[in-house]
Design a protein around this motif. Structure first.
Motif, short mmCIF file in Angstrom:
data_model
loop_
_atom_site.label_atom_id
_atom_site.label_comp_id
_atom_site.label_asym_id
_atom_site.label_seq_id
_atom_site.Cartn_x
_atom_site.Cartn_y
_atom_site.Cartn_z
N LEU A 90 -11.77 18.23 -9.53
CA LEU A 90 -10.36 18.36 -9.29
C LEU A 90 -10.16 19.84 -8.75
O LEU A 90 -10.50 20.52 -9.27
CB LEU A 90 -9.47 17.64 -10.36
CG LEU A 90 -9.72 16.46 -10.76
CD1 LEU A 90 -8.77 15.94 -11.92
CD2 LEU A 90 -9.62 15.44 -9.60
N PRO A 91 -9.28 20.00 -7.72
CA PRO A 91 -8.51 18.98 -7.04
C PRO A 91 -9.52 18.04 -5.92
O PRO A 91 -10.19 18.92 -5.47
CB PRO A 91 -7.41 19.50 -6.42
CG PRO A 91 -7.86 21.03 -6.19
CD PRO A 91 -8.95 21.03 -7.33
N ARG A 149 -6.38 15.26 -1.75
CA ARG A 149 -5.06 15.75 -2.53
C ARG A 149 -4.16 14.43 -2.97
O ARG A 149 -2.81 14.57 -3.07
CB ARG A 149 -4.07 16.60 -1.74
CG ARG A 149 -4.88 17.92 -1.27
CD ARG A 149 -4.98 18.94 -2.53
NE ARG A 149 -5.88 19.92 -2.13
CZ ARG A 149 -6.14 21.08 -3.04
NH1 ARG A 149 -5.38 21.19 -3.92
NH2 ARG A 149 -6.82 22.08 -2.65
N ARG A 176 -5.43 21.77 -12.40
CA ARG A 176 -6.00 21.69 -10.97
C ARG A 176 -5.36 20.78 -10.02
O ARG A 176 -5.36 20.84 -8.87
CB ARG A 176 -7.75 21.38 -11.23
CG ARG A 176 -8.31 22.44 -11.82
CD ARG A 176 -9.44 21.78 -12.43
NE ARG A 176 -10.54 22.76 -12.74
CZ ARG A 176 -10.40 23.32 -14.14
NH1 ARG A 176 -9.27 22.99 -15.03
NH2 ARG A 176 -11.10 24.31 -14.58
N PHE A 177 -4.66 19.70 -10.49
CA PHE A 177 -4.21 18.66 -9.66
C PHE A 177 -3.21 17.82 -10.30
O PHE A 177 -3.11 16.84 -10.91
CB PHE A 177 -5.57 17.41 -9.58
CG PHE A 177 -5.26 16.31 -8.67
CD1 PHE A 177 -4.69 16.48 -7.35
CD2 PHE A 177 -5.65 15.23 -9.10
CE1 PHE A 177 -4.59 15.30 -6.38
CE2 PHE A 177 -5.57 13.83 -8.20
CZ PHE A 177 -4.80 14.32 -7.01
#
Length: 281
Positions: A153-154, A158, A187-188
């Motif tokens: 991740l990411p 997206r 991260r996401f």
């Protein structure tokens, strides 16, 4: 606590709830043309024979998918879930196989979507790899699924769904779930995270909820389905899905279909359900 290998429990009431929620999230992601990433951290083998030695030992599917298979009064969302299971039974009337979360995802993915399926169990991973070798947009990996939230991740898309479904064989799994979510969310933050959990001892379930509350993450929805009240006796009384960044329709969809599932899966009247926010937006 629970057998590590999912084949003993395939198609039970917990799988029904888990896989309906999974399907509804994927359907929501597919409302946009752009592709998305699907990560399944504890994949199992992906496909289960319901008349295998493991399944017949517990026959849990009889009180899960078995109760829904031939009904003609299914809510539309449940009917779409049954259609996914019919695909793995070659569209036939006989229920012989059950699709785990990796196969449900694989059947739904479009060419622009991709998936990573991880499994650490030395016996299950070769079966997982073999079951998905024909899918160009699906990668299988023998690895610690929790680590993949840090490693992958990411995603380049997206957009995505991370399904976390550990065995909870070890007490540490309850804490590892929260740590993995923290790592992934850093991260996401816009991804959808769906965590399955069993209710064996309520205090352990509360550890996940309190841990997630402490992260400060918003938009966490909890969906739970019980076949009987909490108990100190051995065995799973309920299970649930905790969803971070749930699709806006998911709360209403589950409130619509859970009363039906309680009535059909728990006809003795001991069942219950709840849909509530751990932390709202």
């Amino acid at each position: 606590m629970l057998s590590y290998r999912h084949s003993f429990h395939a198609g039970n009431h917990a799988d029904v709830i888990k896989h309906i929620v999974q399907m509804l999230i994927i359907e929501s992601l597919q409302q946009k043309e752009k592709g998305f990433y699907y990560l399944d951290t504890h994949s199992g083998v992906g496909r289960y024979r319901l008349f295998s030695e493991e399944s017949e030992k517990t026959a849990e599917f009889a009180e899960g998918i078995g109760c829904l298979w031939q009904r003609d009064d299914l809510p539309e969302e449940v009917a779409r879930y049954i259609a996914q299971i019919k695909k793995v039974n070659y569209g036939g009337k006989e229920l012989r196989y059950y699709a785990g979360s990796p196969l449900i995802a694989a059947q739904m993915l479009r060419p622009q979507d991709r998936a990573l399926l991880t499994e650490l169990h030395p016996t299950d991973f070769p079966l997982l790899r073999n079951n998905f070798k024909g899918f160009d947009n699906i990668q299988t990996k023998r690895d610690d699924g929790f680590q993949q939230l840090k490693a992958t991740l990411p995603p380049k898309e997206r957009r995505g769904l991370v399904l976390i479904d550990p065995p909870y064989e070890l007490k540490e799994d309850y804490d590892l779930v929260v740590k993995a979510i923290e790592e992934g969310y850093k991260r996401f933050a816009t991804g959808v995270y769906a965590i399955w959990y069993p209710v064996v001892l309520r205090q352990q379930t509360k550890r996940i909820v309190k841990g997630l509350e402490a992260t400060g993450i918003r938009k966490i929805l909890q969906i739970e389905f019980a076949v009987r009240p909490d108990s100190d006796q051995r065995g799973m009384t309920a299970s649930g899905m905790i969803v971070i960044n749930p699709p806006w329709q998911l709360e209403a969809q589950m409130k619509k279909i859970l009363p039906y599932l309680v009535k059909v899966l728990v006809p003795e009247g001991t069942g219950s359900y709840s849909v509530k926010w751990i932390t709202p937006e």
